[in-house]
Design an enzyme around this catalytic site. Structure first.
Site, short mmCIF file in Angstrom:
data_model
loop_
_atom_site.label_atom_id
_atom_site.label_comp_id
_atom_site.label_asym_id
_atom_site.label_seq_id
_atom_site.Cartn_x
_atom_site.Cartn_y
_atom_site.Cartn_z
N ASN A 121 0.87 -1.35 -0.24
CA ASN A 121 -0.35 0.32 0.21
C ASN A 121 0.84 0.89 -0.08
O ASN A 121 -0.13 2.27 0.22
CB ASN A 121 -0.95 0.00 0.98
CG ASN A 121 -0.10 -0.13 2.16
OD1 ASN A 121 1.21 -0.30 3.10
ND2 ASN A 121 -0.74 -0.43 3.55
N ARG A 145 3.47 7.23 11.29
CA ARG A 145 2.90 6.67 12.61
C ARG A 145 2.67 8.09 13.69
O ARG A 145 3.64 8.91 13.57
CB ARG A 145 3.43 5.91 13.45
CG ARG A 145 4.19 4.59 12.90
CD ARG A 145 2.37 3.97 12.48
NE ARG A 145 2.08 2.13 12.30
CZ ARG A 145 1.55 2.00 11.45
NH1 ARG A 145 1.21 3.48 9.98
NH2 ARG A 145 1.97 1.37 10.48
N GLN A 168 -4.66 3.72 18.24
CA GLN A 168 -5.94 3.17 17.13
C GLN A 168 -6.72 2.11 17.53
O GLN A 168 -6.46 1.04 18.30
CB GLN A 168 -5.45 2.80 16.11
CG GLN A 168 -4.38 4.15 15.37
CD GLN A 168 -4.43 4.38 13.75
OE1 GLN A 168 -3.70 5.08 13.82
NE2 GLN A 168 -4.28 3.29 13.80
N HIS A 217 -7.40 6.12 10.10
CA HIS A 217 -6.30 5.92 9.58
C HIS A 217 -6.71 4.91 8.17
O HIS A 217 -7.64 3.49 8.23
CB HIS A 217 -5.01 4.78 10.47
CG HIS A 217 -4.27 4.14 10.32
ND1 HIS A 217 -2.90 3.78 10.56
CD2 HIS A 217 -3.44 4.44 8.57
CE1 HIS A 217 -2.19 3.14 9.90
NE2 HIS A 217 -2.19 3.33 9.02
P1 NDP Z 1 10.35 1.97 3.56
O1 NDP Z 1 10.82 0.91 4.48
O2 NDP Z 1 10.20 1.41 1.94
O3 NDP Z 1 10.75 3.21 3.64
C1 NDP Z 1 11.46 3.78 5.28
C2 NDP Z 1 11.77 4.42 4.94
O4 NDP Z 1 12.16 5.79 5.78
C3 NDP Z 1 13.49 3.75 4.71
O5 NDP Z 1 14.28 4.43 3.45
C4 NDP Z 1 14.95 4.15 6.05
O6 NDP Z 1 15.60 4.23 5.34
C5 NDP Z 1 13.06 5.38 6.33
N1 NDP Z 1 14.31 6.13 7.97
C6 NDP Z 1 14.40 5.04 8.79
N2 NDP Z 1 14.40 5.96 9.98
C7 NDP Z 1 14.98 6.54 9.45
C8 NDP Z 1 15.42 8.48 9.95
N3 NDP Z 1 15.21 7.79 11.83
N4 NDP Z 1 15.33 9.14 9.23
C9 NDP Z 1 14.64 9.10 7.86
N5 NDP Z 1 15.09 7.85 7.14
C10 NDP Z 1 14.48 6.98 8.17
O7 NDP Z 1 8.85 1.73 4.17
P2 NDP Z 1 7.60 1.71 3.50
O8 NDP Z 1 8.00 3.85 2.09
O9 NDP Z 1 6.84 1.71 2.59
O10 NDP Z 1 6.37 2.54 4.46
C11 NDP Z 1 6.89 3.91 5.17
C12 NDP Z 1 6.13 3.92 7.03
O11 NDP Z 1 5.18 4.83 6.67
C13 NDP Z 1 5.82 2.32 7.18
O12 NDP Z 1 6.81 2.04 7.98
C14 NDP Z 1 4.51 2.94 7.69
O13 NDP Z 1 4.70 3.14 9.73
C15 NDP Z 1 4.02 3.87 7.01
N6 NDP Z 1 1.87 3.62 6.46
C16 NDP Z 1 1.68 4.26 6.82
C17 NDP Z 1 0.65 4.35 6.37
C18 NDP Z 1 -0.36 4.30 6.18
O14 NDP Z 1 -1.79 3.61 5.81
N7 NDP Z 1 -1.09 5.78 7.11
C19 NDP Z 1 0.77 2.41 5.50
C20 NDP Z 1 1.99 2.36 5.26
C21 NDP Z 1 3.04 2.64 5.37
P3 NDP Z 1 16.93 2.94 5.25
O15 NDP Z 1 16.15 2.10 4.53
O16 NDP Z 1 18.06 4.13 3.85
O17 NDP Z 1 17.52 2.82 6.45
#
Ligand code: NDP
Length: 385
Positions: A147, A285, A314, A333
């Site tokens: 998603n 989140r 939630q 959400h």
């Molecule tokens: P990904 O794992 O593709 O991307 C997460 C990114 O966050 C990675 O590039 C990671 O860095 C980066 N990251 C982690 N920690 C940090 C930090 N401290 N500072 C900067 N960047 C950081 O996940 P998605 O993009 O698919 O999803 C991201 C988040 O969105 C999920 O974890 C979830 O909490 C939320 N989400 C919300 C939804 C909703 O319905 N509202 C649905 C789906 C997701 P790297 O990997 O380069 O270390």
């Protein structure tokens, strides 16, 4: 035989739908970057139907029961004596969606000696205590990418909604008015603004790509830098951390997982460094932002708007300040639970179950915790304490 406990949100107030607004949904076979969409051996549901609510059962009942497994589905997940707590002690697999999270705490794990697998039907497994999961030898898996684009679309909608003052203007129409000056006195163009994302993973990068045609100046920070070719293509400015990025931005969108590094990131101190009138969009989140600091920043004008769909806890209580703070564009959400997304994450949940029940490896990109440590996608994006 396994007992699978599935915690889903309630059916619609008017009952489980018998018809839908559209007759079909596009078939998505792969995601940007080439990862294939879920590939279960079969599905027992109609794509585009409501699968995430209790009667939808993620389309799993026939599949599980035909093999002799037990499926229990409930929305009752909180408070003393919830169905979740009553059913957990002999459960092998728990499934839950971030939209209606079953908080799998260390205490709950201790009461569930058979529990071996926690599946997030969606993305974001922070409702599972990942530290405790590593200690209990639990496998945690989520349907990576299922998603991400759904959320990216929601982010773009919310940015435009806030900047252009859409929701209050729509309210004027509902109220029978024609108060143009009231609508436009908080309405701007996005064009030319500086927009920054905290994290440029699957969602963050998809947001950047979708915003590029709006002729905005794009910024990002992430733990790993994007390939130079992408930075050049989208004309991105990289910042080493959130603190160094946000003072440059008119709009900030948060797309990082909740983990110890990001919890409470948008507190009083960081907000104070942002330009007066910044828009903040957080569909990642809730706990990445300080609830009361956001409320105060909207009252003081530090933030011109806040939108998102993530709350803590939630479901959010009726008196949660984010329901009534000024200039917000919150939804429950929902961004990652469109009917389109449900089709993919229900199929992905089945794919994970098929692998696990057959004793074959779960796709590496779906793994968050495995064999007592962060694994797969989890090892890349999460941290433990
Ligand atoms: P990904 O794992 O593709 O991307 C997460 C990114 O966050 C990675 O590039 C990671 O860095 C980066 N990251 C982690 N920690 C940090 C930090 N401290 N500072 C900067 N960047 C950081 O996940 P998605 O993009 O698919 O999803 C991201 C988040 O969105 C999920 O974890 C979830 O909490 C939320 N989400 C919300 C939804 C909703 O319905 N509202 C649905 C789906 C997701 P790297 O990997 O380069 O270390």
């Amino acid at each position: 035989m396994a007992k699978v406990l599935c915690v889903l949100y309630d059916d619609p107030k008017d009952g489980y739908p018998t018809s839908y607004a559209r007759d079909d949904i596009p078939t998505i076979e792969s995601y940007p970057g080439g990862q294939t969409a879920p590939t279960p051996k079969a599905i027992d549901f109609t794509p585009g139907t409501l699968l995430g609510s209790v009667s939808g059962e993620l389309g799993l009942r026939d599949f599980l029961e035909s093999q002799g497994h037990t499926l229990v589905v409930t929305s009752d997940k909180d408070g003393e004596n919830s169905v979740l707590d009553r059913e957990l002690p002999d459960t092998d697999v728990v499934i839950s969606q971030p939209f209606w999270p079953a908080y799998i705490t260390a205490e709950r794990m201790a009461k569930a000696p058979n529990l071996k697998l926690a599946i997030t039907a969606g993305i974001g497994s922070d409702h599972v205590d990942l530290d405790a999961a590593t200690k209990h030898g639990l496998t945690v898996a989520e349907v990576t990418y299922s998603n991400s684009i759904s959320v990216a679309e929601h982010v773009v909608m919310m940015i435009l909604g806030l900047v252009r003052n859409y929701l209050p203007s729509h309210q004027v129409v509902l109220d029978g008015g024609w108060d143009v000056a009231d609508c436009v006195s908080r309405s701007y163009d996005l064009e030319g603004m500086h927009v920054g994302t905290v994290a440029a993973g699957r969602i963050g990068l998809a947001v950047l790509r979708r915003l590029a045609p709006f002729d905005v100046k794009l910024h990002y920070t992430d733990r790993h830098r994007l390939p130079e070719s992408i930075e050049r293509e989208l004309n991105l400015t990289f910042h080493p951390d959130t603190a160094s990025m946000v003072p440059h931005c008119d709009v900030v969108t948060v797309n990082a997982p909740l983990h110890p590094e990001t919890e409470g990131l948008f507190g009083e101190d960081l907000l104070a460094t942002m330009k007066r009138g910044t828009y903040l969009i957080n569909t990642a989140r809730a706990k990445i932002a300080d609830r009361d600091a956001i409320d105060r920043a909207l009252h003081s004008g530090r933030l011109a708007g806040y939108a998102g769909d993530v709350w803590y806890p939630q479901p959010a209580p009726a008196d949660h300040p984010w329901r009534t703070m000024p200039h917000h564009g919150m939804t429950p959400h929902i961004s990652g639970s469109s009917l389109s997304a449900q089709t993919r994450y229900a199929a992905g949940t089945r794919e994970i179950l098929e692998s696990w029940l057959a004793g074959t490896p779960i796709r590496d990109e779906y793994l968050i915790v495995d064999g007592g440590r962060l694994a797969g996608a989890g090892a890349h994006s999460y941290s433990t304490r």
